[in-house]
Design a protein around this motif. Structure first.
Motif, PDB file in Angstrom:
ATOM      1  N   SER A  16       1.234  -1.322   0.873  1.00  0.00           N
ATOM      2  CA  SER A  16      -0.287  -0.044   0.167  1.00  0.00           C
ATOM      3  C   SER A  16       0.845   1.267  -0.279  1.00  0.00           C
ATOM      4  O   SER A  16       2.020   1.330   0.319  1.00  0.00           O
ATOM      5  N   LEU A  17       0.093   2.714  -0.254  1.00  0.00           N
ATOM      6  CA  LEU A  17       1.458   3.710  -0.238  1.00  0.00           C
ATOM      7  C   LEU A  17       1.461   3.576   1.470  1.00  0.00           C
ATOM      8  O   LEU A  17       2.623   4.284   0.656  1.00  0.00           O
ATOM      9  N   GLY A  18       0.931   3.798   1.970  1.00  0.00           N
ATOM     10  CA  GLY A  18       0.874   3.991   3.122  1.00  0.00           C
ATOM     11  C   GLY A  18       1.934   3.610   3.567  1.00  0.00           C
ATOM     12  O   GLY A  18       3.731   4.106   4.677  1.00  0.00           O
ATOM     13  N   ASP A  19       1.958   2.075   3.459  1.00  0.00           N
ATOM     14  CA  ASP A  19       3.526   1.232   4.214  1.00  0.00           C
ATOM     15  C   ASP A  19       4.814   1.641   2.591  1.00  0.00           C
ATOM     16  O   ASP A  19       5.701   1.203   2.924  1.00  0.00           O
ATOM     17  N   LEU A  20       4.642   2.148   1.444  1.00  0.00           N
ATOM     18  CA  LEU A  20       5.608   1.994   0.673  1.00  0.00           C
ATOM     19  C   LEU A  20       6.375   3.661   1.074  1.00  0.00           C
ATOM     20  O   LEU A  20       7.365   3.677   1.930  1.00  0.00           O
ATOM     21  N   VAL A  21       5.466   4.212   2.015  1.00  0.00           N
ATOM     22  CA  VAL A  21       6.075   5.531   2.635  1.00  0.00           C
ATOM     23  C   VAL A  21       6.978   5.489   4.016  1.00  0.00           C
ATOM     24  O   VAL A  21       7.881   6.057   4.173  1.00  0.00           O
ATOM     25  N   HIS A  22       6.155   4.497   4.733  1.00  0.00           N
ATOM     26  CA  HIS A  22       7.178   3.935   6.010  1.00  0.00           C
ATOM     27  C   HIS A  22       7.935   3.865   5.526  1.00  0.00           C
ATOM     28  O   HIS A  22       9.006   4.261   6.173  1.00  0.00           O
ATOM     29  N   ALA A  23       8.104   2.718   5.114  1.00  0.00           N
ATOM     30  CA  ALA A  23       9.319   1.859   4.569  1.00  0.00           C
ATOM     31  C   ALA A  23      10.359   3.057   4.163  1.00  0.00           C
ATOM     32  O   ALA A  23      11.840   2.323   4.287  1.00  0.00           O
ATOM     33  N   GLU A  24      10.332   3.601   3.742  1.00  0.00           N
ATOM     34  CA  GLU A  24      11.346   4.924   2.934  1.00  0.00           C
ATOM     35  C   GLU A  24      11.783   5.742   3.679  1.00  0.00           C
ATOM     36  O   GLU A  24      12.545   5.934   3.660  1.00  0.00           O
ATOM     37  N   LEU A  25      10.388   6.797   4.736  1.00  0.00           N
ATOM     38  CA  LEU A  25      11.118   7.404   5.808  1.00  0.00           C
ATOM     39  C   LEU A  25      11.952   6.416   6.691  1.00  0.00           C
ATOM     40  O   LEU A  25      12.943   7.083   6.902  1.00  0.00           O
ATOM     41  N   SER A  26      11.277   5.119   7.307  1.00  0.00           N
ATOM     42  CA  SER A  26      12.255   4.731   8.073  1.00  0.00           C
ATOM     43  C   SER A  26      13.948   4.299   7.618  1.00  0.00           C
ATOM     44  O   SER A  26      14.794   4.466   8.499  1.00  0.00           O
ATOM     45  N   ALA A  27      14.110   3.398   6.504  1.00  0.00           N
ATOM     46  CA  ALA A  27      15.147   3.918   5.892  1.00  0.00           C
ATOM     47  C   ALA A  27      15.908   5.290   5.502  1.00  0.00           C
ATOM     48  O   ALA A  27      17.481   5.138   5.967  1.00  0.00           O
ATOM     49  N   ALA A  28      15.320   6.114   5.118  1.00  0.00           N
ATOM     50  CA  ALA A  28      15.894   7.488   5.344  1.00  0.00           C
ATOM     51  C   ALA A  28      16.517   7.880   6.587  1.00  0.00           C
ATOM     52  O   ALA A  28      17.137   8.404   7.345  1.00  0.00           O
ATOM     53  N   VAL A  30      17.443   5.545   9.142  1.00  0.00           N
ATOM     54  CA  VAL A  30      18.312   4.562   9.636  1.00  0.00           C
ATOM     55  C   VAL A  30      19.209   4.597   8.858  1.00  0.00           C
ATOM     56  O   VAL A  30      20.784   4.748   9.724  1.00  0.00           O
ATOM     57  N   ASP A  31      19.462   4.913   7.626  1.00  0.00           N
ATOM     58  CA  ASP A  31      21.142   5.469   7.163  1.00  0.00           C
ATOM     59  C   ASP A  31      21.622   6.732   6.796  1.00  0.00           C
ATOM     60  O   ASP A  31      22.291   7.043   6.670  1.00  0.00           O
ATOM     61  N   GLY A  32      20.818   8.300   7.786  1.00  0.00           N
ATOM     62  CA  GLY A  32      20.781   9.294   7.494  1.00  0.00           C
ATOM     63  C   GLY A  32      20.593   9.925   6.747  1.00  0.00           C
ATOM     64  O   GLY A  32      21.235  11.200   6.570  1.00  0.00           O
ATOM     65  N   ARG A  33      19.524   9.875   5.751  1.00  0.00           N
ATOM     66  CA  ARG A  33      19.465  10.237   4.950  1.00  0.00           C
ATOM     67  C   ARG A  33      18.679  11.683   5.689  1.00  0.00           C
ATOM     68  O   ARG A  33      18.904  12.954   5.548  1.00  0.00           O
ATOM     69  N   LEU A  34      17.629  11.332   6.494  1.00  0.00           N
ATOM     70  CA  LEU A  34      16.837  12.132   7.564  1.00  0.00           C
ATOM     71  C   LEU A  34      17.126  12.377   9.141  1.00  0.00           C
ATOM     72  O   LEU A  34      17.849  11.518   9.951  1.00  0.00           O
ATOM     73  N   PRO A  35      18.353  12.972   9.177  1.00  0.00           N
ATOM     74  CA  PRO A  35      19.493  12.176  10.367  1.00  0.00           C
ATOM     75  C   PRO A  35      18.517  12.784  12.252  1.00  0.00           C
ATOM     76  O   PRO A  35      17.289  13.650  11.305  1.00  0.00           O
ATOM     77  N   GLN A  36      19.497  12.508  13.234  1.00  0.00           N
ATOM     78  CA  GLN A  36      18.972  12.732  14.242  1.00  0.00           C
ATOM     79  C   GLN A  36      18.029  14.433  14.187  1.00  0.00           C
ATOM     80  O   GLN A  36      19.237  14.675  13.702  1.00  0.00           O
ATOM     81  N   GLY A  37      17.201  14.945  14.767  1.00  0.00           N
ATOM     82  CA  GLY A  37      16.869  16.027  14.889  1.00  0.00           C
ATOM     83  C   GLY A  37      16.566  16.464  13.971  1.00  0.00           C
ATOM     84  O   GLY A  37      15.800  18.608  14.063  1.00  0.00           O
ATOM     85  N   ASN A  41       7.835  17.547   7.848  1.00  0.00           N
ATOM     86  CA  ASN A  41       6.278  17.685   8.016  1.00  0.00           C
ATOM     87  C   ASN A  41       5.522  16.621   7.505  1.00  0.00           C
ATOM     88  O   ASN A  41       6.354  16.401   5.607  1.00  0.00           O
ATOM     89  N   ASP A  42       4.569  16.438   7.125  1.00  0.00           N
ATOM     90  CA  ASP A  42       3.482  15.822   6.324  1.00  0.00           C
ATOM     91  C   ASP A  42       3.374  16.667   4.840  1.00  0.00           C
ATOM     92  O   ASP A  42       3.774  15.759   3.763  1.00  0.00           O
ATOM     93  N   LYS A  43       3.805  17.794   4.729  1.00  0.00           N
ATOM     94  CA  LYS A  43       3.635  18.486   3.409  1.00  0.00           C
ATOM     95  C   LYS A  43       4.520  18.820   2.727  1.00  0.00           C
ATOM     96  O   LYS A  43       4.877  17.788   1.499  1.00  0.00           O
ATOM     97  N   SER A  44       5.759  18.483   3.032  1.00  0.00           N
ATOM     98  CA  SER A  44       7.207  18.763   2.207  1.00  0.00           C
ATOM     99  C   SER A  44       7.419  17.493   2.414  1.00  0.00           C
ATOM    100  O   SER A  44       7.822  17.096   0.757  1.00  0.00           O
ATOM    101  N   ILE A  45       6.581  16.455   3.018  1.00  0.00           N
ATOM    102  CA  ILE A  45       7.145  14.909   2.577  1.00  0.00           C
ATOM    103  C   ILE A  45       6.539  14.278   1.246  1.00  0.00           C
ATOM    104  O   ILE A  45       6.874  14.475   0.209  1.00  0.00           O
ATOM    105  N   ALA A  46       5.332  14.543   1.644  1.00  0.00           N
ATOM    106  CA  ALA A  46       4.223  14.241   0.525  1.00  0.00           C
ATOM    107  C   ALA A  46       4.698  15.385  -0.455  1.00  0.00           C
ATOM    108  O   ALA A  46       4.424  14.724  -2.281  1.00  0.00           O
ATOM    109  N   GLU A  47       5.136  16.484  -1.138  1.00  0.00           N
ATOM    110  CA  GLU A  47       5.202  17.247  -2.040  1.00  0.00           C
ATOM    111  C   GLU A  47       6.742  16.610  -2.726  1.00  0.00           C
ATOM    112  O   GLU A  47       6.676  16.249  -4.076  1.00  0.00           O
ATOM    113  N   ALA A  48       7.583  16.201  -2.077  1.00  0.00           N
ATOM    114  CA  ALA A  48       8.838  15.586  -2.587  1.00  0.00           C
ATOM    115  C   ALA A  48       8.549  14.439  -3.063  1.00  0.00           C
ATOM    116  O   ALA A  48       9.244  13.894  -4.111  1.00  0.00           O
TER     117      ALA A  48
END
Length: 228
Positions: A16-28, A30-37, A41-48
């Protein structure tokens, strides 16, 4: 770097789309693409990602429940920061769960599955004797994933699949001291003997001894949607 350059969704997955987004954000995370701190927000992620905000909100709520995101009401949502205490407690939890899985798998595996576990352990022993730390770490994770898959307990597998991202992220901040080949040699061989004898208590005991040496490397985590 813009979020559009950091995040993407698979176009071939049946999730599902929700599962795909969850997997991508989780991976980001874990691997540091989205760093600690990092504030998100949902708007910017949805746009991206070029999607609506609804599946993003769903995914972010799940990430908050699992501990990868934290929310300050009406202020911000950000990636959690890993403290020394969090890393240590995650390591303790992962060792306990992996040891439980090994305890179950030792007596439940078929003969062919047991041979597979021993073969993976032999690869670890070979890497350990050669003092090849990178191969030893990878082999340790492969071994633990294997015994979790063959523990014969779907509830344990499901829990670890759901918790995998936060466990993996936190373990990356746990101390890693693999010891020396001499320190590792006896424990690995005793673990091998216990497996062959299907002695679950001894197998779990020597696994925990090795985890004390390996730190985070000794407790691999189960990959999401791992096939049996």
């Amino acid at each position: 770097m813009q979020l559009q350059d950091l995040l993407s969704l698979s176009t071939t997955s049946q999730q599902s789309l929700g599962d795909l987004v969850h997997a991508e954000l989780s991976a980001a995370i874990v691997d540091g693409r989205l760093p600690q701190g990092e504030r998100v927000n949902d708007k910017s992620i949805a746009e991206a990602l070029g999607i609506s905000r609804t599946p993003v909100r769903e995914a972010m709520q799940r990430l908050t429940w699992s501990g990868l995101l934290e929310v300050s009401a009406s202020r911000y949502t950000k990636v959690t920061e890993v403290t020394d205490e969090m890393a240590a407690s995650t390591l303790e939890y992962a060792v306990l769960q992996a040891g439980n899985a090994l305890q179950l798998a030792t007596t439940r595996m078929t003969d062919a599955q047991l041979d597979g576990a021993v073969a993976l352990l032999d690869q670890m022993i070979e890497a350990s004797d050669a003092d090849d730390t990178e191969r030893l770490v990878a082999g340790s994770r492969d071994f633990v994933i294997y015994v979790i898959r063959h523990a014969g307990n779907p509830n344990l597998l499901r829990v670890l699949q759901n918790e995998n991202p936060v466990i993996e992220r936190n373990l990356r901040h746990a101390p890693l001291d693999v010891g020396t080949p001499e320190q590792r040699r006896g424990g690995y061989r005793r673990l091998r003997m216990a497996l062959l004898a299907r002695d679950a208590d001894e197998a779990e005991r020597w696994f925990r001894v090795q985890c004390q040496l390996l730190g985070a490397a000794g407790v691999g985590v189960v990959a999401p949607n791992a096939a049996a």
